[in-house]
Design a protein around this motif. Structure first.
Motif, PDB file in Angstrom:
ATOM      1  N   PRO A 196     -11.715  -1.064   2.155  1.00  0.00           N
ATOM      2  CA  PRO A 196     -11.768  -2.428   1.798  1.00  0.00           C
ATOM      3  C   PRO A 196     -10.233  -2.748   1.497  1.00  0.00           C
ATOM      4  CG  PRO A 196     -13.286  -1.865  -0.012  1.00  0.00           C
ATOM      5  CD  PRO A 196     -12.333  -0.787   1.037  1.00  0.00           C
ATOM      6  N   ARG A 197      -9.710  -3.823   1.549  1.00  0.00           N
ATOM      7  CA  ARG A 197      -8.551  -4.108   0.986  1.00  0.00           C
ATOM      8  C   ARG A 197      -7.754  -4.062  -0.275  1.00  0.00           C
ATOM      9  NH1 ARG A 197      -4.549  -7.335   3.813  1.00  0.00           N
ATOM     10  NH2 ARG A 197      -3.219  -9.236   1.813  1.00  0.00           N
ATOM     11  N   GLU A 198      -8.779  -4.339  -1.244  1.00  0.00           N
ATOM     12  CA  GLU A 198      -8.419  -4.192  -2.743  1.00  0.00           C
ATOM     13  C   GLU A 198      -7.671  -2.545  -2.952  1.00  0.00           C
ATOM     14  OE1 GLU A 198     -10.268  -6.053  -1.394  1.00  0.00           O
ATOM     15  OE2 GLU A 198      -9.734  -7.838  -1.207  1.00  0.00           O
ATOM     16  N   GLU A 199      -9.101  -2.603  -1.798  1.00  0.00           N
ATOM     17  CA  GLU A 199      -9.068  -0.492  -2.624  1.00  0.00           C
ATOM     18  C   GLU A 199      -7.635   0.368  -2.333  1.00  0.00           C
ATOM     19  OE1 GLU A 199     -10.840   3.800  -1.764  1.00  0.00           O
ATOM     20  OE2 GLU A 199     -12.168   2.212  -1.829  1.00  0.00           O
ATOM     21  N   PHE A 200      -7.402   0.365  -0.779  1.00  0.00           N
ATOM     22  CA  PHE A 200      -5.960   0.381   0.118  1.00  0.00           C
ATOM     23  C   PHE A 200      -4.818  -0.382  -0.847  1.00  0.00           C
ATOM     24  CE2 PHE A 200      -2.886  -0.037   3.292  1.00  0.00           C
ATOM     25  CZ  PHE A 200      -2.975   1.195   3.929  1.00  0.00           C
ATOM     26  N   ALA A 201      -4.656  -1.661  -1.285  1.00  0.00           N
ATOM     27  CA  ALA A 201      -3.624  -2.600  -1.824  1.00  0.00           C
ATOM     28  C   ALA A 201      -3.973  -1.370  -3.104  1.00  0.00           C
ATOM     29  CB  ALA A 201      -4.090  -3.395  -2.592  1.00  0.00           C
ATOM     30  N   ARG A 202      -4.564  -0.565  -3.819  1.00  0.00           N
ATOM     31  CA  ARG A 202      -5.063  -0.354  -5.144  1.00  0.00           C
ATOM     32  C   ARG A 202      -4.072   1.050  -4.905  1.00  0.00           C
ATOM     33  NH1 ARG A 202      -8.907  -1.057  -6.637  1.00  0.00           N
ATOM     34  NH2 ARG A 202     -10.246   0.351  -5.844  1.00  0.00           N
ATOM     35  N   ARG A 203      -4.342   1.743  -3.825  1.00  0.00           N
ATOM     36  CA  ARG A 203      -3.805   3.260  -3.466  1.00  0.00           C
ATOM     37  C   ARG A 203      -2.498   3.211  -3.347  1.00  0.00           C
ATOM     38  NH1 ARG A 203      -6.608   6.433   1.214  1.00  0.00           N
ATOM     39  NH2 ARG A 203      -8.391   5.961  -0.060  1.00  0.00           N
ATOM     40  N   PHE A 204      -1.951   1.928  -2.848  1.00  0.00           N
ATOM     41  CA  PHE A 204      -0.239   2.177  -2.419  1.00  0.00           C
ATOM     42  C   PHE A 204       0.716   1.688  -2.914  1.00  0.00           C
ATOM     43  CE2 PHE A 204      -2.688   3.602   1.139  1.00  0.00           C
ATOM     44  CZ  PHE A 204      -2.424   5.466   1.221  1.00  0.00           C
ATOM     45  N   GLY A 205      -0.059   0.568  -4.536  1.00  0.00           N
ATOM     46  CA  GLY A 205       0.167  -0.077  -5.357  1.00  0.00           C
ATOM     47  C   GLY A 205       0.774  -1.217  -4.499  1.00  0.00           C
ATOM     48  N   ILE A 206       0.128  -2.350  -3.887  1.00  0.00           N
ATOM     49  CA  ILE A 206       0.681  -3.738  -2.563  1.00  0.00           C
ATOM     50  C   ILE A 206      -0.378  -4.270  -3.277  1.00  0.00           C
ATOM     51  CG2 ILE A 206       0.089  -4.389  -0.171  1.00  0.00           C
ATOM     52  CD1 ILE A 206      -0.086  -1.547   1.376  1.00  0.00           C
ATOM     53  N   ASP A 207       0.216  -5.669  -3.392  1.00  0.00           N
ATOM     54  CA  ASP A 207      -0.026  -6.824  -3.696  1.00  0.00           C
ATOM     55  C   ASP A 207      -0.873  -7.170  -2.709  1.00  0.00           C
ATOM     56  OD1 ASP A 207      -0.686  -9.683  -4.928  1.00  0.00           O
ATOM     57  OD2 ASP A 207       1.010 -10.204  -4.962  1.00  0.00           O
ATOM     58  N   PRO A 208      -2.651  -7.359  -3.229  1.00  0.00           N
ATOM     59  CA  PRO A 208      -3.398  -7.811  -1.980  1.00  0.00           C
ATOM     60  C   PRO A 208      -3.403  -9.144  -2.213  1.00  0.00           C
ATOM     61  CG  PRO A 208      -4.298  -7.526  -4.045  1.00  0.00           C
ATOM     62  CD  PRO A 208      -3.340  -6.817  -3.998  1.00  0.00           C
ATOM     63  N   ALA A 209      -2.569  -9.634  -2.848  1.00  0.00           N
ATOM     64  CA  ALA A 209      -2.457 -11.661  -2.632  1.00  0.00           C
ATOM     65  C   ALA A 209      -1.829 -12.233  -1.929  1.00  0.00           C
ATOM     66  CB  ALA A 209      -2.284 -12.576  -4.010  1.00  0.00           C
ATOM     67  N   LYS A 210      -0.670 -11.714  -1.391  1.00  0.00           N
ATOM     68  CA  LYS A 210      -0.198 -11.311  -0.571  1.00  0.00           C
ATOM     69  C   LYS A 210      -0.627 -11.342   1.655  1.00  0.00           C
ATOM     70  CE  LYS A 210       4.603 -11.480  -2.816  1.00  0.00           C
ATOM     71  NZ  LYS A 210       5.614 -10.720  -3.828  1.00  0.00           N
ATOM     72  N   PRO A 211       0.448 -11.634   2.053  1.00  0.00           N
ATOM     73  CA  PRO A 211       0.153 -11.689   2.709  1.00  0.00           C
ATOM     74  C   PRO A 211       0.988  -9.916   4.223  1.00  0.00           C
ATOM     75  CG  PRO A 211       1.193 -13.459   2.953  1.00  0.00           C
ATOM     76  CD  PRO A 211       1.241 -12.990   2.571  1.00  0.00           C
ATOM     77  N   TRP A 212       0.209  -9.329   4.668  1.00  0.00           N
ATOM     78  CA  TRP A 212       0.511  -7.729   4.476  1.00  0.00           C
ATOM     79  C   TRP A 212       1.460  -7.891   6.369  1.00  0.00           C
ATOM     80  CZ3 TRP A 212      -2.899  -4.002   2.634  1.00  0.00           C
ATOM     81  CH2 TRP A 212      -3.265  -4.236   1.669  1.00  0.00           C
ATOM     82  N   ILE A 213       2.432  -7.001   6.689  1.00  0.00           N
ATOM     83  CA  ILE A 213       3.618  -6.750   7.866  1.00  0.00           C
ATOM     84  C   ILE A 213       3.514  -5.576   7.907  1.00  0.00           C
ATOM     85  CG2 ILE A 213       4.840  -7.173   9.615  1.00  0.00           C
ATOM     86  CD1 ILE A 213       5.636 -10.252   8.115  1.00  0.00           C
ATOM     87  N   ALA A 214       2.645  -4.954   9.149  1.00  0.00           N
ATOM     88  CA  ALA A 214       2.119  -3.584   9.197  1.00  0.00           C
ATOM     89  C   ALA A 214       4.068  -2.718   9.854  1.00  0.00           C
ATOM     90  CB  ALA A 214       1.632  -3.321   9.499  1.00  0.00           C
ATOM     91  N   LEU A 215       4.367  -2.175   9.400  1.00  0.00           N
ATOM     92  CA  LEU A 215       6.125  -1.517  10.463  1.00  0.00           C
ATOM     93  C   LEU A 215       5.643   0.012  10.586  1.00  0.00           C
ATOM     94  CD1 LEU A 215       8.467  -2.697   8.142  1.00  0.00           C
ATOM     95  CD2 LEU A 215       7.739  -4.359   9.788  1.00  0.00           C
ATOM     96  N   LEU A 216       5.870   0.011  12.433  1.00  0.00           N
ATOM     97  CA  LEU A 216       5.021   1.498  12.751  1.00  0.00           C
ATOM     98  C   LEU A 216       6.352   1.822  13.468  1.00  0.00           C
ATOM     99  CD1 LEU A 216       2.433  -0.519  12.286  1.00  0.00           C
ATOM    100  CD2 LEU A 216       1.520   1.711  13.857  1.00  0.00           C
ATOM    101  N   PRO A 217       6.980   2.204  13.323  1.00  0.00           N
ATOM    102  CA  PRO A 217       8.439   3.114  13.791  1.00  0.00           C
ATOM    103  C   PRO A 217       8.849   4.070  14.482  1.00  0.00           C
ATOM    104  CG  PRO A 217       8.649   3.643  11.979  1.00  0.00           C
ATOM    105  CD  PRO A 217       7.565   2.964  11.684  1.00  0.00           C
TER     106      PRO A 217
END
Length: 410
Positions: A196-217
Motif C-alpha cells: 500500500p502507498r501508506e506503508e511504502f511511504a512510512r518505510r522510506f519517510g515519504i509524505d503520502p499526501a503529496k504527489p510523487w515523481i519517480a526518478l530512474l537514472p
C-alpha cells in the motif's frame, strides 16, 4: 543451428533432466546488467524444478543471482559499462573477467550456457562456448535490428536458440535464418506490487499526501553520473509540492547513491515498480525501466545521455528513429524522449508539468501505454505459462536435444 520445437514438460521430465546421465546438470548463466541479472535470478528456480534440485549454476551475475543459488565467478558490477568510450576505459577489467569466465567454463564443462542480453560480452562468449561444444541459448536478444546489424553472423554461427521478449524480434531473426522464438516479456507476467502507498511511504519517510515523481537514472554508475544530476536539478525547479523517489538498482551501492544525492530532498527506495505505481509521473532513463513504467501504466518521459564521443559514434550506427523501447514497440512516439543535448532540467520540467494534471496529454499517454502492455502480454497456452517458464523449458529441451550429439562424440 537447431530449430526443434519446445518439448512438453512431460517430455522434459523424461529426457531433459539428470536422469539421462545420473549426474547433476551444470548451467552457465551470464548476465552483465541489472535487468538481465534479475531475469537470471527468476530463471534459476524454474530450471531447478525441471533439471533437478542438485543442478549447479555458475557464471556472471550479481546479488540476486547469488541469492537464487548461482555461484558468480564474475560479479556483473565489474564488467558493466555504458557507451563506446566508457567500455574502452574499462577494457582491461572486462577482458580479464571475460577470460576468467572462459577458463571456468572449460574446466566445468556446462551442459548449456544461458546468455542474457549484454551483447558486447555475451556474443563473444558465445563464440568461445560454441568451440567448446557447449549449447548456447541466448535470452533477451541483442538489439541488432537497431544497430550493429553485421553481428548477425555471430548469432547464426554460435547461438543454438534465440529466445526473444519483444514480438517484432521473432520475425526479424527468422527472416535471417535464426531459430528464434518469442517467449513473452518476463516483466509483463509480474503482478502489480501489493504494498500500500501508506506503508511504502512510512518505510522510506515519504509524505503520502503529496504527489510523487519517480526518478530512474539507470543501473550503472556511468549512467547515474550522466543522468541523475539533471533529474535532481529538475526536481529542485519543480519544487517542494512533490515528493521524489530514486530507486537504487541491485548493481549499485545505496551508500554511493546517498553520497550523490547528498542533502537534496529525495528518497532512495529499493523497489522501482512500487515507486512507479505510487507516483503521479516519472523521469526514466532509456532501458528496461521504460518497459517497467509502461507495464505499470505511470505516465513518464524517456531521458538519456552518454559521453559526446559515444553519442557521435553511436548516432551514426543506430538505424531506428526512437531510442525508447516503449516507442519502438508502439511504432511511434507515445512517450516524449529527451536525449543528449535535449535532456535539460527545463525540458524535463516542461514535460512533467504536462503529465501531472488530469487532461488530454495524460489521458492519451495512459491509453497508449495500455496498448503497449497488451502487445507485451503473450497469450498463455493451456498450462498458463509465464515467459520465464517458457524460457526454462526451451533451455531444458536444448540440453536434451544436444545430449545425443555429445554421447556420439564421446
Amino acid at each position: 543451428m537447431r530449430s526443434s520445437l519446445i518439448a512438453t514438460s512431460s517430455d522434459i521430465a523424461v529426457s531433459g533432466t539428470r536422469a539421462d546421465t545420473g549426474a547433476a546438470r551444470r548451467v552457465l548463466i551470464s548476465a552483465g546488467e541489472a535487468s538481465g541479472e534479475n531475469y537470471g535470478a527468476m530463471l534459476i528456480p524454474e530450471l531447478r524444478n525441471l533439471l533437478g534440485g542438485d543442478t549447479q549454476f555458475f557464471g556472471v551475475g550479481g546479488e540476486k543471482m547469488r541469492a537464487a543459488g548461482c555461484e558468480t565467478i564474475v560479479d556483473s558490477a565489474t564488467v558493466a559499462a555504458v557507451g563506446i568510450t566508457e567500455v574502452v576505459k574499462h577494457i582491461a577489467t572486462i577482458y580479464r573477467e571475460f577470460f576468467r569466465t572462459i577458463s571456468v567454463a572449460r574446466s566445468r564443462k556446462p551442459d548449456v550456457a544461458v546468455l542474457i542480453d549484454f551483447p558486447d560480452f555475451n556474443l563473444r562468449l558465445a563464440g568461445k562456448l560454441h568451440k567448446m561444444g557447449v549449447p548456447v541459448v541466448y535470452f533477451v536478444s541483442p538489439q541488432l535490428w537497431a544497430w550493429k546489424h553485421r553481428r548477425i553472423w555471430r548469432v547464426k554461427k554460435f547461438v543454438d536458440r534465440m529466445l526473444v521478449i519483444f514480438p517484432f524480434e521473432e520475425s526479424y531473426y527468422r527472416e535471417r535464418q535464426v531459430a528464434a522464438e518469442y517467449v513473452g516479456h518476463p516483466l509483463a507476467d509480474l503482478p502489480i506490487p501489493q504494498i500500500p502507498r501508506e506503508e511504502f511511504a512510512r518505510r522510506f519517510g515519504i509524505d503520502p499526501a503529496k504527489p510523487w515523481i519517480a526518478l530512474l537514472p539507470g543501473s550503472r554508475k556511468k549512467e547515474i553520473w550522466l543522468n541523475l544530476p539533471v533529474m535532481l536539478e529538475a526536481a529542485r525547479r519543480l519544487g517542494r509540492e512533490y515528493e521524489y523517489t530514486v530507486p537504487v538498482a541491485s548493481t549499485l551501492s545505496r551508500e554511493w547513491m546517498a553520497q550523490l544525492t547528498g542533502s537534496r530532498r529525495v528518497h532512495l527506495v529499493d523497489d522501482a515498480r512500487a515507486a512507479l505505481l505510487h507516483s503521479r509521473a516519472a523521469v526514466v532513463a532509456s532501458g528496461t525501466a521504460t518497459v517497467e513504467a509502461a507495464l505499470i501504466g505511470t505516465p513518464f518521459l524517456v531521458v538519456y545521455r552518454v559521453s559526446r564521443l559515444s553519442y557521435a559514434i553511436g548516432r551514426r550506427l543506430v538505424k531506428v528513429k526512437n531510442f525508447g523501447m516503449v516507442n519502438l514497440i508502439a511504432g511511434r512516439e507515445i512517450v516524449p524522449e529527451l536525449i543528449q543535448s535535449n535532456f535539460t532540467p527545463d525540458n524535463v520540467v516542461d514535460q512533467i508539468r504536462r503529465l501531472i494534471p488530469d487532461g488530454e496529454p495524460r489521458a492519451e499517454m495512459v491509453r497508449n501505454l495500455q496498448g503497449v502492455r497488451s502487445a507485451l502480454r503473450k497469450v498463455a497456452d493451456s498450462r498458463g505459462q509465464t515467459a520465464i517458464a517458457r524460457t526454462a523449458e526451451a533451455i531444458a529441451e536444448t540440453i536434451s536435444s544436444s545430449q545425443p550429439a555429445k554421447e556420439k562424440a564421446v
